[in-house]
Scaffold this motif. Structure first.
Motif, PDB file in Angstrom:
ATOM      1  N   LYS A  76       0.875  -1.258   0.081  1.00  0.00           N
ATOM      2  CA  LYS A  76      -0.108  -0.240   0.006  1.00  0.00           C
ATOM      3  C   LYS A  76       1.011   1.236   0.049  1.00  0.00           C
ATOM      4  CE  LYS A  76      -0.571   0.007   5.028  1.00  0.00           C
ATOM      5  NZ  LYS A  76      -1.405  -0.283   6.254  1.00  0.00           N
ATOM      6  N   PRO A  77       0.536   2.457  -0.336  1.00  0.00           N
ATOM      7  CA  PRO A  77       1.209   3.750  -0.539  1.00  0.00           C
ATOM      8  C   PRO A  77       2.257   3.856   0.902  1.00  0.00           C
ATOM      9  CG  PRO A  77      -1.000   4.010  -1.148  1.00  0.00           C
ATOM     10  CD  PRO A  77      -0.947   2.550  -0.600  1.00  0.00           C
ATOM     11  N   SER A  78       1.439   3.786   1.886  1.00  0.00           N
ATOM     12  CA  SER A  78       2.453   4.048   3.027  1.00  0.00           C
ATOM     13  C   SER A  78       3.598   2.993   3.330  1.00  0.00           C
ATOM     14  CB  SER A  78       1.270   4.152   4.520  1.00  0.00           C
ATOM     15  OG  SER A  78       0.651   2.847   4.567  1.00  0.00           O
ATOM     16  N   ASN A  79       3.393   2.113   2.706  1.00  0.00           N
ATOM     17  CA  ASN A  79       4.642   0.918   2.774  1.00  0.00           C
ATOM     18  C   ASN A  79       5.375   0.836   1.768  1.00  0.00           C
ATOM     19  OD1 ASN A  79       3.657  -0.129   5.381  1.00  0.00           O
ATOM     20  ND2 ASN A  79       2.606  -1.898   4.364  1.00  0.00           N
ATOM     21  N   VAL A  80       5.679   1.928   0.909  1.00  0.00           N
ATOM     22  CA  VAL A  80       6.632   2.460   0.005  1.00  0.00           C
ATOM     23  C   VAL A  80       7.130   3.603   0.158  1.00  0.00           C
ATOM     24  CG1 VAL A  80       6.959   2.900  -2.406  1.00  0.00           C
ATOM     25  CG2 VAL A  80       5.061   0.993  -1.808  1.00  0.00           C
ATOM     26  N   VAL A  81       8.576   3.419   0.559  1.00  0.00           N
ATOM     27  CA  VAL A  81       9.207   4.701   0.791  1.00  0.00           C
ATOM     28  C   VAL A  81      10.003   5.233  -0.597  1.00  0.00           C
ATOM     29  CG1 VAL A  81      11.124   5.701   2.170  1.00  0.00           C
ATOM     30  CG2 VAL A  81       9.488   4.015   3.183  1.00  0.00           C
ATOM     31  N   LEU A  82       9.951   6.510  -0.963  1.00  0.00           N
ATOM     32  CA  LEU A  82      10.744   6.711  -2.083  1.00  0.00           C
ATOM     33  C   LEU A  82      11.961   7.354  -1.650  1.00  0.00           C
ATOM     34  CD1 LEU A  82       7.855   8.625  -3.821  1.00  0.00           C
ATOM     35  CD2 LEU A  82       8.454   6.256  -4.162  1.00  0.00           C
ATOM     36  N   SER A  83      13.024   6.558  -1.479  1.00  0.00           N
ATOM     37  CA  SER A  83      14.349   6.968  -1.157  1.00  0.00           C
ATOM     38  C   SER A  83      15.070   7.561  -2.370  1.00  0.00           C
ATOM     39  CB  SER A  83      15.165   5.889  -0.658  1.00  0.00           C
ATOM     40  OG  SER A  83      15.556   5.024  -1.821  1.00  0.00           O
ATOM     41  N   PRO A  84      16.047   8.518  -2.212  1.00  0.00           N
ATOM     42  CA  PRO A  84      16.675   9.075  -3.514  1.00  0.00           C
ATOM     43  C   PRO A  84      17.293   7.921  -4.330  1.00  0.00           C
ATOM     44  CG  PRO A  84      17.440   9.901  -1.182  1.00  0.00           C
ATOM     45  CD  PRO A  84      16.638   9.006  -1.008  1.00  0.00           C
ATOM     46  N   GLU A  85      17.361   6.772  -3.900  1.00  0.00           N
ATOM     47  CA  GLU A  85      18.191   5.739  -4.614  1.00  0.00           C
ATOM     48  C   GLU A  85      17.086   4.598  -5.302  1.00  0.00           C
ATOM     49  OE1 GLU A  85      19.329   6.535  -1.782  1.00  0.00           O
ATOM     50  OE2 GLU A  85      21.106   7.597  -2.805  1.00  0.00           O
ATOM     51  N   GLY A  86      15.632   5.233  -5.132  1.00  0.00           N
ATOM     52  CA  GLY A  86      14.610   4.320  -5.639  1.00  0.00           C
ATOM     53  C   GLY A  86      13.638   3.933  -4.430  1.00  0.00           C
ATOM     54  N   PRO A  87      12.554   3.275  -4.894  1.00  0.00           N
ATOM     55  CA  PRO A  87      11.638   2.683  -3.952  1.00  0.00           C
ATOM     56  C   PRO A  87      12.027   1.828  -3.215  1.00  0.00           C
ATOM     57  CG  PRO A  87      10.965   2.323  -6.157  1.00  0.00           C
ATOM     58  CD  PRO A  87      12.157   2.871  -6.410  1.00  0.00           C
ATOM     59  N   ARG A  88      11.448   1.921  -1.842  1.00  0.00           N
ATOM     60  CA  ARG A  88      11.693   0.577  -0.996  1.00  0.00           C
ATOM     61  C   ARG A  88      10.716   0.084  -0.310  1.00  0.00           C
ATOM     62  NH1 ARG A  88      15.788   1.405  -3.032  1.00  0.00           N
ATOM     63  NH2 ARG A  88      17.827   1.635  -2.377  1.00  0.00           N
ATOM     64  N   VAL A  89      10.285  -1.140  -0.187  1.00  0.00           N
ATOM     65  CA  VAL A  89       8.975  -1.824   0.316  1.00  0.00           C
ATOM     66  C   VAL A  89       9.210  -2.164   1.839  1.00  0.00           C
ATOM     67  CG1 VAL A  89       7.492  -3.623   0.055  1.00  0.00           C
ATOM     68  CG2 VAL A  89       8.224  -2.662  -2.008  1.00  0.00           C
TER      69      VAL A  89
ATOM     70  N   SER B 174      -2.095  -6.244  -5.808  1.00  0.00           N
ATOM     71  CA  SER B 174      -1.673  -4.969  -4.912  1.00  0.00           C
ATOM     72  C   SER B 174      -1.017  -4.284  -5.588  1.00  0.00           C
ATOM     73  CB  SER B 174      -1.081  -5.598  -3.546  1.00  0.00           C
ATOM     74  OG  SER B 174      -2.071  -6.428  -3.005  1.00  0.00           O
ATOM     75  N   LEU B 175       0.250  -4.711  -6.302  1.00  0.00           N
ATOM     76  CA  LEU B 175       1.032  -3.887  -7.183  1.00  0.00           C
ATOM     77  C   LEU B 175       0.258  -3.194  -8.210  1.00  0.00           C
ATOM     78  CD1 LEU B 175       3.836  -2.754  -7.833  1.00  0.00           C
ATOM     79  CD2 LEU B 175       4.219  -4.840  -9.166  1.00  0.00           C
ATOM     80  N   GLY B 176      -0.577  -3.808  -8.963  1.00  0.00           N
ATOM     81  CA  GLY B 176      -1.368  -3.222 -10.043  1.00  0.00           C
ATOM     82  C   GLY B 176      -2.056  -2.023  -9.492  1.00  0.00           C
ATOM     83  N   THR B 177      -2.929  -2.021  -8.125  1.00  0.00           N
ATOM     84  CA  THR B 177      -3.713  -1.168  -7.522  1.00  0.00           C
ATOM     85  C   THR B 177      -2.714   0.158  -7.004  1.00  0.00           C
ATOM     86  OG1 THR B 177      -3.440  -2.185  -5.251  1.00  0.00           O
ATOM     87  CG2 THR B 177      -5.292  -2.833  -6.653  1.00  0.00           C
ATOM     88  N   LEU B 178      -1.531  -0.216  -6.650  1.00  0.00           N
ATOM     89  CA  LEU B 178      -0.519   0.649  -6.211  1.00  0.00           C
ATOM     90  C   LEU B 178      -0.211   1.464  -7.443  1.00  0.00           C
ATOM     91  CD1 LEU B 178       0.581   1.014  -3.508  1.00  0.00           C
ATOM     92  CD2 LEU B 178       2.513   0.075  -3.921  1.00  0.00           C
ATOM     93  N   LEU B 179       0.204   0.849  -8.488  1.00  0.00           N
ATOM     94  CA  LEU B 179       0.441   1.587  -9.705  1.00  0.00           C
ATOM     95  C   LEU B 179      -0.491   2.593 -10.462  1.00  0.00           C
ATOM     96  CD1 LEU B 179       2.738  -0.931 -11.662  1.00  0.00           C
ATOM     97  CD2 LEU B 179       3.522   0.892 -10.093  1.00  0.00           C
ATOM     98  N   VAL B 180      -1.947   2.095 -10.222  1.00  0.00           N
ATOM     99  CA  VAL B 180      -3.039   3.176 -10.682  1.00  0.00           C
ATOM    100  C   VAL B 180      -2.638   4.032  -9.673  1.00  0.00           C
ATOM    101  CG1 VAL B 180      -5.509   3.048 -10.932  1.00  0.00           C
ATOM    102  CG2 VAL B 180      -4.149   1.015 -11.649  1.00  0.00           C
TER     103      VAL B 180
END
Length: 754
Positions: free
Chosen positions: A138-151, A197-203
Motif C-alpha cells: 500500500k502507499p504508506s508501505n513504499v518509501v521513495l528514497s533517493p536511490e529508488g522505492p523501498r518496500v 496489489s502492485l497493480g492497484t498501487l501503480l494505478v
C-alpha cells in the motif's frame, strides 16, 4: 517529532532521539547505533505483548524482513521479538512514503512513473524469490528514497510455504489494495496476490486514487471482488501492462518476473494521464488517509514529514536511481540482494581455469581459448540455452567459466553444469534443492574438478544450510562436500566464502571460526587455520597468492566494519601473517601491478552503497595508500587492466585510476543494472551485461561504445553489485542472464540491436 513524556530513553541499547510516528500496533522511533548511525526502531505497543497471536505475527514480521533485507527493502539491523516489549530496528530510509508524495504533489507521470513501476516490481520479484508473500502493499508501505522505492513493513507477510496467520478469522490488510482472494480465502493467498496489489498501487501512483475506491471500506472490498477496475485515467501504455495484474483469478495475472519484461518494453516516458479524469483524481492529504489500515504503524525508516525530509535529503521523488542497495551489511540472508563480488571468484594458478575481473595486464586471461591460437571453437554457431535448476520457482542467474571447449556454470539452483562452448549442449548438471543465497555462484575449477555451492532444502533440517561441493569435471560425479560458512558479505562487502587457489580449495567452516584448505579433487584436508581472536574472516585470492580479510565481530554485528585487517595466508600451513590495517569499510575489487585494490565505502550514505576513495596495498611491502575519488559514486564496482570501474544502476560507467583516484572517463550506456567489466581477449574491449542479457561493449581506453545488444532473457536490472555476468574465450562472449539463461555469440559479429 520529539520524544514525549513516558517514552523510553533507549530500547535494546539504542538511544532514542525522536518519534517518527505511531499507529495501531506500535510506535516507530529514530534511534542511533553506538557509532551514531541512524536506525528506525519499531516498538510494539505494550497491550499486545501478552497476545499470543500477535507474538506469532510479530515473529513472522521479523523473520520475513530478515529474509528479504536488501536493495529494495529496509535491512534489519537488530530485533528482539521475544522481549517483554518486542521491537525491531531497521536501516533508516530517507524519503517520503508514496502516500505522502501523492498527497503533497499529486499523481506521478512520465519517466518518473516508469521508474517507480520498475523499481516496485523489482522489489516484489526479490521478495517472492525469497519465498515471502508481502500481503500488504500500500502507499504508506513504499518509501521513495533517493536511490529508488523501498518496500517496508512485513507485518502480515508470510513464507509462501506456510499457513496464513488468520487464527481468529480476521481478514488482515488494506481493502483498496487487497486482492480478491485476500478478502475471500486468505489462507490461499500466494505471490500473485501481491501482483494484484502492485497493480492497484501503480494505478494509485498514476491517478491519485485506487482502481476500486468507494465511499466505504465495505463497498471498496465489494468492488475488489466483483467489479471491473476504474482505469480511464491511467496512461494508455501503462494501462496495457497493469490491467492483467488486476485479473480476479490469480492464475490470469503475470508473475513479477513476467511483469518486469512487460515494463521493460515500455517507452522511457509513459506520458501523463489518459484523460481529463486525472485532474479530478489529484489526491489531497485527507484522501490518502482512508488507504491506511487499522494496523497503520508508520513506515520503519520513512520520513514523518515530507517537507522536513526534503530539506534534509535534497530529494523528494523516486527519480531514476543510480543504485539501489542498502548499506548496513550483515550476515547474508537467503536471496538477499547483497553485495556480490565484482572481483575474482577464484584465482588462476597451476593451470586453473577461473573467473578473473581484476588482472593488471588488461584481460580475463584466466580463460582458456577453445584451442591454441583459435578465436572460435570448431563448428561454433551462436546459441542460447536454459539450464534447469533444483528450484524452478526461483529463477536465478548463473556464472560461468571456460576450460577448452568446456563451459562450467553454477549458482542458485545449480551446483554446477557442464556445457559445450561450441553449441551449448549440456554434458551434465548437478542441481541444488534449496533456496539459493543470491550472489553465491560457482566457486571455481581446476584441471579435473569443478566446485560449486549446494543449498539445503527447507524440509531437510539436518542438512548443512550451505555446502561446497566438488564434482568430477569429466563425469559430473560428486567427489566430496563440506559445510560452508556465510559471513564474507559482512566482512568484504561481497559474497565469497570459498575460493580456488592452484589445486587447493579454501573454505570458511560452518561455524564461521576458521579457514579450511582441501585438495580440490580428493578433498584431503591440507590445513585448518582459526581466525584471529574476536574476528571473522573471508578469503581473498590475488593471482597465485591468498589473503584473509578480517573484521572485529562487534563491528560486524553493528554492520559497521570500520577497522578491517588484511593478512597474507601461507598456503602451505595456513598461517596468517601480520595484520595490515585498512581504512574501512573497504571492499576488494582487484589487483593493479603488485597492489591489491579496495574501494572505500562512503559511511555518510544511509541506504545506498557509494564509494568515495581507493585503497592500495603493496603485496610485498604491505604499505597502504589512500586516494579520494572526485565524489561519491554509487553502483557496482569492478576492475580490469589496472583501472577501477563503477557501474550505476542506470547504466552510467565511470573509470578511475587506482593510483590517484582521478576519473579517466565516464559513459552512459543505457543498459540498466550492468555488472562487469570483463576484458576482451586482446581486442581492447570491455564487456558489461545486465540480468536481461543486454550486453554493451566499450573501448577500454576511452569508453567509446562499440555495440549494444537487445535483451535476451526475462530480467531487468538484477541486483546491485552483482558479479560479472560475461565470460570471454577467444572471440566467444558467453553471457549469463536471468532465469538460468546462458547464451554465446562471436564478439566480432554481435547480435544486431533494434
Amino acid at each position: 517529532m520529539s520524544l514525549r513524556g513516558g517514552d523510553p530513553e533507549e530500547i535494546g541499547g539504542y538511544p532514542l532521539e525522536a518519534r517518527l510516528g505511531s499507529g495501531g500496533m506500535g510506535t516507530v522511533f529514530l534511534a542511533r547505533t553506538a557509532s551514531g548511525r541512524p536506525v528506525a526502531l519499531k516498538l510494539i505497543h505494550q497491550q499486545f505483548a501478552d497476545d499470543d497471536e500477535f507474538r506469532i505475527r510479530f515473529r513472522q514480521e521479523v523473520a520475513a524482513a530478515r529474509r528479504v533485507s536488501g536493495a529494495f527493502t529496509a535491512a534489519v539491523i537488530d530485533a528482539d521479538p521475544e522481549a517483554e516489549h518486542p521491537w525491531m530496528a531497521t536501516a533508516y530510509i530517507e524519503g517520503p512514503t508514496l502516500a505522502q508524495r501523492i498527497a503533497k504533489k499529486g499523481p506521478i507521470d512520465g519517466a518518473e512513473l516508469r521508474t517507480l513501476a520498475i523499481g516496485l516490481t523489482e522489489a516484489l520479484r526479490d521478495i517472492h524469490r525469497a519465498g515471502v508473500v508481502h500481503r500488504d502493499l500500500k502507499p504508506s508501505n513504499v518509501v521513495l528514497s533517493p536511490e529508488g522505492p523501498r518496500v517496508i513493513d512485513f507485518g502480515i507477510s508470510r513464507a509462501a510455504d506456510q499457513q496464513t496467520l488468520t487464527m481468529t478469522g480476521r481478514v488482515i490488510g488494506t481493502p483498496p489494495f487487497m486482492s480478491p482472494e485476500q478478502l475471500q480465502a486468505p489462507r490461499g493467498v500466494g505471490p500473485r496476490s501481491d501482483v494484484f496489489s502492485l497493480g492497484t498501487l501503480l494505478v494509485y501512483a498514476a491517478t491519485g486514487q485506487g482502481p476500486f475506491d468507494a465511499d466505504s471500506p465495505y463497498m471498496t472490498a465489494y468492488q475488489v471482488v466483483h467489479e471491473a477496475p476504474a482505469l480511464d485515467a491511467v496512461p494508455d501504455k501503462l494501462r496495457r501492462v497493469v490491467e492483467p495484474c488486476l485479473a480476479k483469478a490469480p492464475d490470469e495475472r503475470p508473475s513479477a518476473d513476467e511483469l518486469l519484461v512487460r515494463l521493460r518494453d515500455l517507452p522511457s516516458d509513459l506520458g501523463g494521464a489518459a484523460g481529463p479524469a486525472a485532474a479530478s483524481r489529484s489526491t489531497r492529504e485527507t484522501d490518502t488517509q482512508h488507504h491506511l489500515s487499522t494496523d497503520d504503524t508508520p513506515a520503519p525508516g520513512a520520513a514523518p514529514d515530507l517537507a522536513e525530509r526534503e530539506n534534509a535529503s535534497g530529494s523528494e521523488s523516486a527519480a531514476e536511481p543510480e543504485t539501489g542497495t542498502l548499506i548496513g551489511l550483515r550476515l547474508r540472508r537467503r536471496w538477499r540482494p547483497v553485495l556480490a563480488a565484482a572481483v575474482a571468484v577464484a584465482a588462476i594458478g597451476g593451470g586453473v581455469a577461473t573467473l578473473r575481473a581484476g588482472d593488471s595486464d588488461g584481460g580475463d586471461k584466466g580463460h582458456d581459448i577453445a584451442a591454441a591460437g583459435a578465436r572460435l571453437p570448431g563448428g561454433f554457431e551462436p546459441w542460447r540455452k536454459t539450464v534447469p535448476g533444483g528450484r524452478e520457482d526461483i529463477p536465478d542467474e548463473l556464472r560461468c567459466l571456460t576450460r577448452g571447449d568446456a563451459l562450467f556454470c553454477g549458482g542458485g539452483g545449480v551446483v554446477a553444469t557442464r556445457l559445450r562452448l561450441s553449441d551449448g549442449s549440456r554434458v551434465w548438471t548437478e542441481k541444488s534443492p534449496g533456496v539459493p543465497v543470491q550472489g553465491m555462484h560457482l566457486v571455481g575449477a581446476t584441471d579435473d574438478t569443478v566446485l560449486g555451492y549446494r543449498f539445503a532444502a527447507e524440509d531437510a533440517p539436518g542438512d548443512a544450510a550451505t555446502e561446497v561441493v566438488a564434482i568430477d569435471a569429466d563425469k559430473g560425479d560428486e567427489l566430496w562436500s563440506v559445510p560452508s560458512g556465510a559471513q564474507s558479505t559482512a566482512v568484504t562487502g561481497h559474497t565469497q566464502d570459498a575460493v580456488v587457489v592452484g589445486s587447493t580449495v579454501v573454505t570458511v567452516d560452518a561455524s564461521n571460526t576458521r579457514f579450511e584448505a582441501r585438495r580440490a579433487h580428493s578433498g584431503e584436508v591440507a590445513w585448518k587455520q582459526p581466525f584471529p581472536t574476536g574476528t571473522q574472516c573471508a578469503p581473498i585470492p590475488s593471482g597465485t597468492l591468498l589473503f584473509a580479510m578480517c573484521a572485529p565481530k562487534a563491528e560486524i554485528s553493528a554492520s559497521e566494519v570500520r577497522h578491517p585487517t588484511l593478512h597474507v595466508v601461507d598456503q602451505a600451513s595456513g598461517r596468517l601473517g601480520k595484520a595490515i590495517a585498512l581504512k574501512g569499510p573497504a571492499q576488494p575489487v582487484g589487483t593493479s601491478g603488485d597492489d591489491l585494490v579496495f574501494l572505500h565505502r562512503d559511511e555518510q550514505r544511509l541506504e545506498s552503497v557509494g564509494y568515495d576513495g581507493v585503497l592500495r596495498v603493496d603485496r610485498d611491502s604491505h604499505a597502504v595508500t589512500y586516494a579520494r575519488l572526485p565524489k561519491t559514486y554509487a553502483g557496482t564496482p569492478g576492475m580490469v587492466g589496472g583501472t577501477v570501474f563503477v557501474s550505476g544502476q542506470t547504466g552510467l560507467v565511470t573509470a578511475f585510476d587506482p593510483a590517484n583516484g582521478h576519473k579517466k572517463w565516464s559513459r552512459q550506456t543505457g543498459v540498466e543494472g550492468v555488472s562487469g567489466p570483463v576484458g576482451g581477449d586482446g581486442d581492447g574491449a570491455l564487456y558489461f551485461s545486465s540480468a536481461s542479457g543486454r550486453v554493451v561493449a566499450l573501448s577500454a581506453r576511452r569508453g567509446e561504445p562499440r555495440w549494444t545488444t537487445n535483451p535476451r532473457a526475462e530480467g531487468l536490472a538484477g541486483e546491485t553489485n552483482a558479479s560479472a555476468r560475461v565470460t570471454v574465450a577467444g572471440s566467444v562472449v558467453v553471457v549469463a542472464a536471468a532465469r538460468n539463461t546462458v547464451f554465446a555469440f562471436d564478439s566480432t559479429k554481435p547480435p544486431k540491436a533494434g
